[in-house]
Design a protein around this motif. Structure first.
Motif, PDB file in Angstrom:
ATOM      1  N   ARG A  52       0.820  -1.213   0.000  1.00 48.70           N
ATOM      2  CA  ARG A  52       0.000   0.000   0.000  1.00 48.70           C
ATOM      3  C   ARG A  52       0.852   1.259   0.000  1.00 48.70           C
ATOM      4  N   ILE A  53       2.032   1.177   0.568  1.00 45.68           N
ATOM      5  CA  ILE A  53       2.952   2.315   0.534  1.00 45.68           C
ATOM      6  C   ILE A  53       3.363   2.611  -0.909  1.00 45.68           C
ATOM      7  N   LEU A  54       3.425   1.581  -1.744  1.00 46.23           N
ATOM      8  CA  LEU A  54       3.918   1.754  -3.112  1.00 46.23           C
ATOM      9  C   LEU A  54       3.006   2.608  -3.975  1.00 46.23           C
ATOM     10  N   ASN A  55       1.721   2.786  -3.585  1.00 42.81           N
ATOM     11  CA  ASN A  55       0.896   3.740  -4.340  1.00 42.81           C
ATOM     12  C   ASN A  55       0.180   4.729  -3.423  1.00 42.81           C
ATOM     13  N   ARG A  56       0.789   4.965  -2.273  1.00 39.51           N
ATOM     14  CA  ARG A  56       0.359   6.007  -1.330  1.00 39.51           C
ATOM     15  C   ARG A  56      -0.984   5.723  -0.687  1.00 39.51           C
ATOM     16  N   MET A  57      -1.438   4.472  -0.673  1.00 38.57           N
ATOM     17  CA  MET A  57      -2.666   4.143   0.046  1.00 38.57           C
ATOM     18  C   MET A  57      -2.445   4.144   1.552  1.00 38.57           C
ATOM     19  N   HIS A  58      -1.200   4.012   1.982  1.00 37.78           N
ATOM     20  CA  HIS A  58      -0.855   4.092   3.401  1.00 37.78           C
ATOM     21  C   HIS A  58      -1.364   5.410   3.995  1.00 37.78           C
ATOM     22  N   GLU A  59      -1.390   6.449   3.178  1.00 41.28           N
ATOM     23  CA  GLU A  59      -1.793   7.776   3.650  1.00 41.28           C
ATOM     24  C   GLU A  59      -3.277   7.849   4.027  1.00 41.28           C
ATOM     25  N   LEU A  60      -4.070   6.881   3.588  1.00 39.23           N
ATOM     26  CA  LEU A  60      -5.501   6.910   3.885  1.00 39.23           C
ATOM     27  C   LEU A  60      -5.803   6.653   5.356  1.00 39.23           C
ATOM     28  N   ILE A  61      -4.851   6.070   6.076  1.00 40.48           N
ATOM     29  CA  ILE A  61      -5.051   5.752   7.493  1.00 40.48           C
ATOM     30  C   ILE A  61      -4.525   6.931   8.321  1.00 40.48           C
ATOM     31  N   GLY A  74      12.664   6.626 -11.348  1.00 42.33           N
ATOM     32  CA  GLY A  74      13.591   7.575 -10.753  1.00 42.33           C
ATOM     33  C   GLY A  74      12.961   8.776 -10.080  1.00 42.33           C
ATOM     34  N   GLU A  75      11.622   8.900 -10.126  1.00 38.71           N
ATOM     35  CA  GLU A  75      10.948  10.054  -9.522  1.00 38.71           C
ATOM     36  C   GLU A  75      10.166   9.613  -8.285  1.00 38.71           C
ATOM     37  N   ASP A  76      10.297  10.402  -7.202  1.00 41.98           N
ATOM     38  CA  ASP A  76       9.706  10.034  -5.918  1.00 41.98           C
ATOM     39  C   ASP A  76       8.187  10.245  -5.946  1.00 41.98           C
ATOM     40  N   LEU A  77       7.430   9.160  -5.704  1.00 43.17           N
ATOM     41  CA  LEU A  77       5.971   9.258  -5.672  1.00 43.17           C
ATOM     42  C   LEU A  77       5.490  10.124  -4.515  1.00 43.17           C
ATOM     43  N   TYR A  78       6.318  10.291  -3.497  1.00 41.79           N
ATOM     44  CA  TYR A  78       5.930  11.074  -2.318  1.00 41.79           C
ATOM     45  C   TYR A  78       6.463  12.505  -2.363  1.00 41.79           C
ATOM     46  N   ALA A  79       7.012  12.912  -3.491  1.00 46.80           N
ATOM     47  CA  ALA A  79       7.497  14.294  -3.607  1.00 46.80           C
ATOM     48  C   ALA A  79       6.339  15.271  -3.379  1.00 46.80           C
ATOM     49  N   ARG A  80       6.638  16.405  -2.768  1.00 49.84           N
ATOM     50  CA  ARG A  80       5.580  17.353  -2.398  1.00 49.84           C
ATOM     51  C   ARG A  80       4.804  17.877  -3.592  1.00 49.84           C
ATOM     52  N   ARG A  82       4.112  16.151  -6.229  1.00 51.54           N
ATOM     53  CA  ARG A  82       3.509  15.020  -6.958  1.00 51.54           C
ATOM     54  C   ARG A  82       2.054  14.878  -6.547  1.00 51.54           C
ATOM     55  N   ARG A  83       1.142  14.993  -7.498  1.00 54.89           N
ATOM     56  CA  ARG A  83      -0.279  14.870  -7.181  1.00 54.89           C
ATOM     57  C   ARG A  83      -0.628  13.434  -6.843  1.00 54.89           C
ATOM     58  N   LEU A  84      -1.470  13.280  -5.824  1.00 55.42           N
ATOM     59  CA  LEU A  84      -1.865  11.950  -5.380  1.00 55.42           C
ATOM     60  C   LEU A  84      -2.576  11.188  -6.497  1.00 55.42           C
ATOM     61  N   THR A  85      -3.460  11.864  -7.233  1.00 54.22           N
ATOM     62  CA  THR A  85      -4.192  11.176  -8.303  1.00 54.22           C
ATOM     63  C   THR A  85      -3.237  10.667  -9.385  1.00 54.22           C
ATOM     64  N   GLU A  86      -2.165  11.407  -9.645  1.00 47.84           N
ATOM     65  CA  GLU A  86      -1.203  10.984 -10.655  1.00 47.84           C
ATOM     66  C   GLU A  86      -0.426   9.761 -10.174  1.00 47.84           C
ATOM     67  N   ALA A  87      -0.057   9.755  -8.891  1.00 50.36           N
ATOM     68  CA  ALA A  87       0.642   8.597  -8.329  1.00 50.36           C
ATOM     69  C   ALA A  87      -0.232   7.347  -8.404  1.00 50.36           C
ATOM     70  N   LEU A 116     -12.396   9.237 -12.467  1.00 50.07           N
ATOM     71  CA  LEU A 116     -11.708   9.571 -11.217  1.00 50.07           C
ATOM     72  C   LEU A 116     -10.412  10.321 -11.475  1.00 50.07           C
ATOM     73  N   THR A 117      -9.768  10.030 -12.593  1.00 50.89           N
ATOM     74  CA  THR A 117      -8.491  10.682 -12.887  1.00 50.89           C
ATOM     75  C   THR A 117      -8.629  11.825 -13.885  1.00 50.89           C
ATOM     76  N   GLY A 118      -9.875  12.115 -14.305  1.00 48.90           N
ATOM     77  CA  GLY A 118     -10.117  13.258 -15.181  1.00 48.90           C
ATOM     78  C   GLY A 118      -9.717  13.045 -16.630  1.00 48.90           C
ATOM     79  N   LEU A 119      -9.572  11.770 -17.052  1.00 52.24           N
ATOM     80  CA  LEU A 119      -9.197  11.499 -18.437  1.00 52.24           C
ATOM     81  C   LEU A 119     -10.446  11.502 -19.321  1.00 52.24           C
ATOM     82  N   LYS A 120     -10.383  12.183 -20.444  1.00 53.52           N
ATOM     83  CA  LYS A 120     -11.520  12.263 -21.355  1.00 53.52           C
ATOM     84  C   LYS A 120     -11.254  11.412 -22.599  1.00 53.52           C
ATOM     85  N   ALA A 121     -12.328  10.831 -23.145  1.00 51.99           N
ATOM     86  CA  ALA A 121     -12.185   9.996 -24.337  1.00 51.99           C
ATOM     87  C   ALA A 121     -13.490  10.009 -25.106  1.00 51.99           C
TER      88      ALA A 121
END
Length: 262
Positions: A52-61, A74-80, A82-87, A116-121
């Protein structure tokens, strides 16, 4: 042939807490691009928390906290910045219990992540995406004539494959799976294992499993987690699956994969 766009995931010096209780201690693991990495170990050793840490679900608790880095390409998923939805879009999750939206149609379930992620098609693009993702999840032939039926009307194994299709629709770089077959019958389990091996050509997969035979069948590499005598969980050993099962370096690994505990 594996996709050239495949990327790996790096966890570096991850420690995790729930309140004052430390559950993981200094865990580092490289999950290679285009491979299935299985996280194995007895209950309570921190595997699912790590996943759960690998996609920031840990933060839900609310009481949860962590130290360390999770790097995707090479880019930190927890960088300030970095948008949660993008991670979450880049690192998808399939849970232990199938969780389709029960009253939503099969078709709309597959596309739910786009909203949920705002993608249009366009409609044609959506139609093609639904067929593509259901085909990759091994479900298209079974449901193509009833795409407007509720997702909750499917069998348990079909629901889990629908959840896999839903995860694939947003084109993740990595797909996390938390014991995806634990509630399923042997036939459904076999279908999902086959799907995992087919998907790994285009998405990096990390799976938690308590089934050693499953780990041996589907994974390229394993990481053995253990928490001993009240200490936080950590990795005892990791490496190629064949080596972990046939010639482990640590006696505790040998005891676990051979069913002597856990």
């Amino acid at each position: 042939m594996p996709s050239p766009d495949l990327v790996g995931l790096d966890a570096r010096h991850i420690s995790a807490w729930f309140g004052e209780h430390k559950v993981l201690q200094d865990v580092s693991l490289h999950m290679r691009a285009g491979e299935v990495t299985a996280l194995i170990g007895p209950s309570g050793c921190g595997k699912s928390t790590f996943l759960r840490i690998l996609n920031r679900m840990h933060e839900l608790i609310p009481s949860a906290s962590l130290a360390g880095e999770v790097l995707l390409a090479g880019e930190d998923l927890y960088a300030r910045d970095r948008r949660l939805t993008e991670a979450r879009r880049q690192v998808g999750m399939v849970f232990q219990k199938p969780n389709p939206f029960p009253t939503m149609s099969i078709y709309d379930n597959v596309l739910a992540g786009l909203k949920l992620t705002g993608l249009k098609a366009s409609r044609d693009t959506k139609d093609d995406l639904v067929e593509e993702c259901l085909s990759k999840a091994g479900l298209w032939k079974e449901v193509r004539d009833r795409l407007r039926s509720p997702g909750g009307a499917l069998s348990g194994g079909q629901q889990q494959r629908l959840c896999i299709a839903r995860s694939l629709a947003i084109k993740p770089k990595v797909l996390l799976m938390d014991e995806p077959c634990s509630a399923l019958d042997p036939t459904s389990t076999r279908r999902i294992e086959q799907t995992i091996r087919e998907l790994v050509d285009e998405v990096t997969i990390v799976i938690v499993t308590h089934n050693m035979q499953q780990a041996a069948r589907v994974s390229d590499r394993c990481a053995f987690f253990l928490a001993e005598a009240g200490t936080p969980g950590g990795i005892v050993e990791h490496g190629l699956t064949d080596a972990m099962f046939s010639r482990p370096q640590d006696q505790r690994t040998s005891d676990y994969v051979n069913g002597r505990f856990g």
